[in-house]
Design a protein around this motif. Structure first.
Motif, PDB file in Angstrom:
ATOM      1  N   GLU A  67       0.758  -1.239  -0.111  1.00 25.94           N
ATOM      2  CA  GLU A  67      -0.045   0.157   0.009  1.00 25.94           C
ATOM      3  C   GLU A  67       0.903   1.171   0.101  1.00 25.94           C
ATOM      4  OE1 GLU A  67      -3.118  -0.328  -0.527  1.00 25.94           O
ATOM      5  OE2 GLU A  67      -3.048  -2.427  -0.232  1.00 25.94           O
ATOM      6  N   LEU A  68       2.099   1.155   0.650  1.00 23.84           N
ATOM      7  CA  LEU A  68       2.800   2.275   0.636  1.00 23.84           C
ATOM      8  C   LEU A  68       3.953   2.278  -0.226  1.00 23.84           C
ATOM      9  CD1 LEU A  68       2.514   3.290   4.350  1.00 23.84           C
ATOM     10  CD2 LEU A  68       0.865   3.652   2.463  1.00 23.84           C
ATOM     11  N   GLY A  69       4.576   1.154  -0.567  1.00 30.79           N
ATOM     12  CA  GLY A  69       5.791   0.888  -1.383  1.00 30.79           C
ATOM     13  C   GLY A  69       6.968   0.980  -0.591  1.00 30.79           C
ATOM     14  N   VAL A  70       6.722   0.642   0.732  1.00 30.43           N
ATOM     15  CA  VAL A  70       8.072   0.542   1.673  1.00 30.43           C
ATOM     16  C   VAL A  70       8.097  -0.459   2.539  1.00 30.43           C
ATOM     17  CG1 VAL A  70       8.326   3.257   1.530  1.00 30.43           C
ATOM     18  CG2 VAL A  70       7.218   2.275   3.411  1.00 30.43           C
ATOM     19  N   GLY A  71       9.151  -0.912   2.967  1.00 28.34           N
ATOM     20  CA  GLY A  71       9.259  -2.061   4.216  1.00 28.34           C
ATOM     21  C   GLY A  71       9.208  -1.519   5.595  1.00 28.34           C
ATOM     22  N   LEU A  72       9.084  -2.526   6.358  1.00 27.74           N
ATOM     23  CA  LEU A  72       9.029  -2.153   7.714  1.00 27.74           C
ATOM     24  C   LEU A  72      10.037  -1.162   8.180  1.00 27.74           C
ATOM     25  CD1 LEU A  72       7.388  -1.987  10.449  1.00 27.74           C
ATOM     26  CD2 LEU A  72       8.489  -4.161  11.008  1.00 27.74           C
ATOM     27  N   GLY A  73      11.362  -1.442   8.030  1.00 24.56           N
ATOM     28  CA  GLY A  73      12.617  -0.766   8.274  1.00 24.56           C
ATOM     29  C   GLY A  73      12.553   0.616   7.703  1.00 24.56           C
ATOM     30  N   GLU A  74      12.467   0.717   6.418  1.00 25.15           N
ATOM     31  CA  GLU A  74      12.256   2.378   5.881  1.00 25.15           C
ATOM     32  C   GLU A  74      11.077   2.860   6.460  1.00 25.15           C
ATOM     33  OE1 GLU A  74      11.562   4.408   1.757  1.00 25.15           O
ATOM     34  OE2 GLU A  74      11.900   2.258   1.462  1.00 25.15           O
ATOM     35  N   PHE A  75       9.924   2.322   6.868  1.00 22.73           N
ATOM     36  CA  PHE A  75       8.762   3.163   7.352  1.00 22.73           C
ATOM     37  C   PHE A  75       9.234   3.457   8.655  1.00 22.73           C
ATOM     38  CE2 PHE A  75       5.015   3.160  10.048  1.00 22.73           C
ATOM     39  CZ  PHE A  75       3.962   4.147   9.033  1.00 22.73           C
ATOM     40  N   THR A  76       9.841   2.649   9.483  1.00 25.55           N
ATOM     41  CA  THR A  76       9.984   3.161  10.806  1.00 25.55           C
ATOM     42  C   THR A  76      11.100   4.305  10.953  1.00 25.55           C
ATOM     43  OG1 THR A  76       9.789   0.871  11.461  1.00 25.55           O
ATOM     44  CG2 THR A  76      11.167   2.378  13.009  1.00 25.55           C
ATOM     45  N   ALA A  77      12.042   4.106   9.958  1.00 21.91           N
ATOM     46  CA  ALA A  77      13.051   5.298   9.811  1.00 21.91           C
ATOM     47  C   ALA A  77      12.393   6.669   9.471  1.00 21.91           C
ATOM     48  CB  ALA A  77      14.287   5.030   8.924  1.00 21.91           C
ATOM     49  N   ARG A  78      11.427   6.704   8.615  1.00 18.53           N
ATOM     50  CA  ARG A  78      10.724   7.622   8.147  1.00 18.53           C
ATOM     51  C   ARG A  78       9.957   8.264   9.107  1.00 18.53           C
ATOM     52  NH1 ARG A  78       8.581   7.248   1.896  1.00 18.53           N
ATOM     53  NH2 ARG A  78       7.653   9.382   2.586  1.00 18.53           N
ATOM     54  N   TRP A  79       9.449   7.526  10.038  1.00 15.68           N
ATOM     55  CA  TRP A  79       8.450   7.744  11.216  1.00 15.68           C
ATOM     56  C   TRP A  79       9.337   8.422  12.157  1.00 15.68           C
ATOM     57  CZ3 TRP A  79       8.622   4.702  15.762  1.00 15.68           C
ATOM     58  CH2 TRP A  79       7.763   5.046  16.993  1.00 15.68           C
ATOM     59  N   ARG A  80      10.513   7.985  12.461  1.00 20.56           N
ATOM     60  CA  ARG A  80      11.299   8.609  13.561  1.00 20.56           C
ATOM     61  C   ARG A  80      11.708  10.043  13.266  1.00 20.56           C
ATOM     62  NH1 ARG A  80      16.120   6.016  14.814  1.00 20.56           N
ATOM     63  NH2 ARG A  80      16.021   6.384  17.046  1.00 20.56           N
TER      64      ARG A  80
END
Length: 403
Positions: free
Chosen positions: A382-395
């Protein structure tokens, strides 16, 4: 021929006796289970027909205060928009009532539906005591530990809003109308954010006290201390008949904006029920609910997540998305921080992708077969990113919004 006719009549009489839970020579019921099941059918029909006298005929005439409580319960039920109401013994084949019993307890399953509010049946279990007097069975009261229903907790005031039904025990009607007004405002806000095929109606229960709330939800008198409201059924099943239950003591400590946020948040859980499953992580379900609630209230990150803002300012930037346990057992400010982290994760998705992508992520996670197969695959699809990349963007988003 006369002999044959006599035999046929005797057989027919025996069949009728069996069908009615008949009696032996000494007047004892041969099938107590069948007799109690029939009693519950009579009780159900009385509720559906609005027949108070018939309902009270199912109650033990020697039960004293319980009989008066049942009169009140019936009148509460009669004020509700019931579309269906059925009481049945729960698994009578495995738990039959002994034929010689004079008093017994049995598990009973209630199935009902509120017209205009429930898209499917609501269910509840109770354990009741039954007593036999003069070969007839009656309901004698709830068994110890049986969970009450809202209509069992004293006289109810029923308030109908535009999009809401508020059931309150021991509260002035004006107070309940205030809750209905906020719930009426929440429903279109939630519908605008979520869409979906939900009832677009919400049922709000307002018990007399925090302790009464605990009884309704099968918990202790202080289990919901500090919790302004909860939604029944969350993360257990996909019931189409959730209820928002307000803790009057915690709710009273909030201002108008806080009350609006709480009722909007809980209404989100009602709306999203069909798309929420055990695979849905709490950070997503709670974060989405807060995103909708805070969006309609126009709160900025520092206002909406002050505990998290203080933690980030002190150098305690979270390393991972909050775990489910952080929302209930974190201790101190940890629970509030977890809600803030979840809200800002949802807010980031709406800001950096789109609100539609946030809704799509929620639905995708709920369709997964397990938690392990939900978060990562849903983020990628749905977003085109994995969990690791999503977490980094969130931080990075937390640092930018709160730092």
């Amino acid at each position: 021929m006369a002999g044959v006719r006599t035999v046929v009549l005797m057989l027919c009489a025996g069949l009728v006796a069996v069908l009615l839970g008949g009696c032996g020579d000494d007047g004892e019921p041969r099938d107590a289970t069948r007799a109690i099941a029939d009693l519950l059918r009579q009780r159900s029909a009385a509720v559906r027909d609005g027949d108070e006298a018939a309902y009270l005929r199912t109650v033990d005439p020697r039960s004293g205060p319980y009989r008066q409580q049942q009169r009140t319960a019936f009148r509460n039920l009669d004020a509700l928009p019931l579309a269906a109401w059925t009481l049945r013994l729960d698994d009578p084949a495995r738990h039959p009532v002994p034929a010689t019993a004079a008093r017994t307890t049995a598990d009973v399953r209630l199935t009902y539906r509120l017209r205009g509010y429930d898209t499917g049946d609501a269910t509840a279990g109770q354990r009741l005591e039954f007593v036999r007097r003069d070969s007839r069975w009656y309901v004698a009261g709830p068994a110890p530990g049986s969970r009450p229903q809202p209509w069992d907790q004293g006289p109810l005031t029923v308030v109908r809003g535009t999009h809401s039904l508020v059931l309150g025990a021991g509260h002035p009607e004006a107070r309940l109308r205030g809750i209905a007004a906020l719930a009426d405002r929440a429903v279109p806000d939630v519908s605008a954010a979520w869409g979906g095929a939900w009832a677009r109606r919400v049922v709000v229960l307002v018990p007399a006290s925090q302790a009464a709330m605990g009884e309704l939800l099968g918990a202790g008198p202080t289990a919901y201390a500090g919790v302004a409201a909860v939604t029944t059924g969350r993360h257990r099943d996909r019931t189409p008949a959730d209820r928002v239950v307000v803790n009057p003591e915690a709710y009273d400590t909030l201002g108008t904006l806080g009350r609006r946020i709480v009722l909007t948040h809980e209404t989100v859980h009602v709306a999203t029920r069909a798309d929420t499953s055990p695979a849905t992580p709490l950070w997503l379900s709670e974060g989405f609910a807060d995103w909708v609630a805070f969006r309609s209230a126009d709160r900025d990150p520092r206002q909406g997540a002050p505990e998290l803002a203080r933690a980030v300012a002190a150098g305690r930037l979270p390393r991972t998305l909050p775990a489910d346990a952080d929302f209930t057992t974190g201790g101190g400010d940890r629970v509030a921080e977890a809600y803030g982290e979840a809200w800002l994760a949802a807010r980031m998705i709406a800001d950096e992708w789109t609100p539609d992508r946030l809704v799509a992520l929620y639905r995708a996670a709920g369709r997964a077969q397990s938690r392990e197969k939900a978060t990562g695959p849903a983020l990628r699809s749905e977003l085109g990113v994995g969990l690791g990349e999503f977490t980094a963007r969130w931080r990075a988003y937390l640092t930018r919004e709160l730092g």
